[in-house]
Design an enzyme around this catalytic site. Sequence first.
Site, PDB file in Angstrom:
ATOM      1  CB  SER A  95      -2.259  -0.029 -10.267  1.00 15.16           C
ATOM      2  OG  SER A  95      -1.250   0.873 -10.639  1.00 15.16           O
ATOM      3  CE  LYS A 170      -1.535   3.343 -13.287  1.00 20.29           C
ATOM      4  NZ  LYS A 170      -0.655   2.336 -12.690  1.00 20.29           N
TER       5      LYS A 170
END
Length: 295
Positions: A95, A170
Amino acid sequence: MIDIGFIGLGTMGRPMAKHLQTAGHRLFLHDVAPIPPELVAEGGVACKSGKEVAEKSDAVIIMVPDTPHVEAVLFSEGGVAQGISKGQIVVDMSSISPLATKEFAKKIEALGADYLDAPVSGGEVGAKAASLTIMVGGPERAFNTMKPVFDKMGKNVTLVGGNGDGQTTKVANQIIVALTIEAVGEALLFASRAGADPALVRQALMGGFASSRILEVHGERMIKRNFDPGFRIELHQKDLNLALEGARSLGISLPNTAIAQQLFSSCAAHGGKAWDHSGMVKALEMMANHEIGKT
């Protein structure tokens, strides 16, 4: 069945790689820490560098903590970019910054390989259960090749757009998660301070419109005082930084995201950067001078 390189074998990467190995993929492995012995025992090949991983694999998966780590894995001396060849696929499941992702993708594509950003949601529990949500950005041809691989690690796999769009998704996910943790914390704190049993309040709310996965899992953590990580506060802080930096570049305001980040910062200031992110409730409790469940 394609050979897969896997770089980053920590809390998330280790079970994800294990699922691929169980499914029959040959794995070429690299990490800054020792390679998990169970992966080697089942045929995984330990490699000395990302370059070696890329040279031996059809596709390389990266699962590391943050943007600088991905950049180092890809482009440092002995990195993946030095071993990549035309027709390969690089998949970043970390991420990280959507803007940096777009630049990384351009550099990898210039070498003749495809690049996918495929961050995940579901935490350690989802990684172990192969039930992750996987949000993918990049070329459809590469996604179609990797979809059977993603299906071995997750249950909800979506191509959301081009490079960077997976990471943007995300970040959006992490905004919702943080704000929902804050809402659950406020609700249970209010109920507890008013004299109600927070466990029974949570049970009642689970049957109504306020029900959520976070109320179910993190609400229970708050009541039982279990803040051993799942997903550490310091990692969620990193994700909200990406949201707030992105908001500044886009010229928009994310006021409640900023508040959630301040609550995480309060926890970190009290020694809680490694608490599970449900521990955000402790910042609310300190302001209220009341702990959920205490009379």
